[in-house]
Design a protein around this motif. Structure first.
Motif, short mmCIF file in Angstrom:
data_model
loop_
_atom_site.label_atom_id
_atom_site.label_comp_id
_atom_site.label_asym_id
_atom_site.label_seq_id
_atom_site.Cartn_x
_atom_site.Cartn_y
_atom_site.Cartn_z
N VAL A 40 39.05 39.36 41.05
CA VAL A 40 37.70 39.88 40.83
C VAL A 40 37.68 41.33 41.30
O VAL A 40 37.84 41.60 42.49
CB VAL A 40 36.66 39.05 41.62
CG1 VAL A 40 35.26 39.64 41.43
CG2 VAL A 40 36.71 37.60 41.19
N GLY A 41 37.51 42.25 40.38
CA GLY A 41 37.61 43.66 40.74
C GLY A 41 39.07 44.01 40.98
O GLY A 41 39.97 43.17 40.84
N ARG A 42 39.32 45.23 41.34
CA ARG A 42 40.71 45.70 41.48
C ARG A 42 40.89 46.49 42.77
O ARG A 42 39.95 47.10 43.27
CB ARG A 42 41.07 46.63 40.31
CG ARG A 42 41.15 45.95 38.96
CD ARG A 42 42.46 45.19 38.84
NE ARG A 42 42.50 44.35 37.65
CZ ARG A 42 43.01 44.73 36.50
NH1 ARG A 42 43.49 45.94 36.36
NH2 ARG A 42 43.04 43.88 35.49
N LEU A 43 42.09 46.46 43.26
CA LEU A 43 42.56 47.43 44.25
C LEU A 43 43.83 48.00 43.65
O LEU A 43 44.69 47.24 43.20
CB LEU A 43 42.90 46.73 45.57
CG LEU A 43 41.75 46.30 46.48
CD1 LEU A 43 42.28 45.47 47.64
CD2 LEU A 43 40.98 47.51 47.01
N ASP A 44 43.97 49.31 43.62
CA ASP A 44 45.19 49.86 43.02
C ASP A 44 46.40 49.53 43.89
O ASP A 44 46.26 49.07 45.02
CB ASP A 44 45.04 51.36 42.73
CG ASP A 44 44.94 52.21 43.99
OD1 ASP A 44 45.69 51.95 44.94
OD2 ASP A 44 44.11 53.14 44.01
#
Length: 199
Positions: A40-44
C-alpha cells in the motif's frame, strides 16, 4: 478474508513483488506471504521503514486517495548541522519541482530536531559516521515524488537516510529491518483512522 501485514522495509529493496529490473524484491523477505499480496503506497529503494502489505485492494484508495488526509511521519538524517532558519523554512513551506516540471510550494508541516533517534541501527553500507549530520522528524499529509528529499535539498541539506516511522497511529515501533508482523483488520483500520469506512 483479507490479510494485513506491516514490515520494516530494508534499504535497497523496492516496494514490489515483481519487477522487470534486477532489484531486491519484497518476496525475498523471510516470510510466506499469501496470494494476491501487494504494498500500500511506496517507499523507494533507498528509503526504509513502515510499509503496509495487504490482500485488500481497496486500502490504497481509502488511505491515500480519500478526501481525509492521512499523516505520515519520517525520521530523516540529513547532511550537515541544520540551522533554526532552515528548520523554520521546512515548517512554513518550501518550493520544490514536481511532475511536469512545475514549481510547488509545500504546505506547512511539523518538523522537529531529534537528538538521539531510538531503534535506528546502522545501515549495512552506512555513511561516514564522522561527518556532521542532523536527524529530524517530518510529518506530511501528502506524498509528492521524492518530496522529503526535495524539501531538505531546498534548504541546503541532502537526505542521507529516510525512514518512515508512522502512518497515522500505526507505528513502526521496534520492528527490525526485514521483519514482518501480521495484524487484524479491525486493529489496522483503527490505527489508520479508516475504521468507519465501508470496505
Amino acid at each position: 478474508m483479507y490479510r494485513y501485514f506491516i514490515i520494516n522495509k530494508p534499504y535497497d529493496m523496492v516496494s514490489q513483488f515483481v519487477s522487470p529490473d534486477k532489484v531486491h524484491l519484497l518476496g525475498e523477505l523471510d516470510y510466506d506471504f499469501p496470494e494476491g499480496i501487494h504494498a500500500v503506497g511506496r517507499l523507494d529503494n533507498h528509503s526504509e521503514g513502515l510499509l503496509i502489505l495487504t490482500t485488500n485492494k481497496k486500502i490504497t484508495r481509502l488511505l491515500f486517495e480519500s478526501e481525509q488526509p492521512h499523516k505520515r511521519t519520517y525520521l530523516v538524517m540529513v547532511s550537515k548541522i541544520m540551522s533554526q532558519e532552515a528548520l523554520e523554512k521546512l515548517r512554513n513551506g518550501v518550493t520544490i519541482r514536481i511532475k511536469g516540471g512545475v514549481d510547488y510550494v509545500t504546505p506547512p508541516c511539523d518538523v522537529q530536531i531529534v537528538e538521539k533517534p531510538a531503534n535506528v541501527g546502522p545501515r549495512a553500507h552506512d555513511l561516514k559516521e564522522y561527518l556532521p549530520r542532523t536527524w529530524i522528524t517530518i510529518t506530511l499529509t501528502e506524498g509528492k515524488f521524492h518530496q522529503v528529499r526535495k524539501m531538505t535539498a531546498a534548504v541546503g541539506h541532502q537526505t542521507k537516510r529516510l525512514i518512515r516511522i508512522s502512518i497515522e497511529d500505526l507505528l513502526l515501533g521496534d520492528l527490525q529491518p526485514g521483519q514482518v508482523k501480521e495484524m487484524g483488520e479491525e486493529e489496522i483500520f483503527r490505527l489508520l483512522n479508516i475504521a468507519d469506512v465501508e470496505v
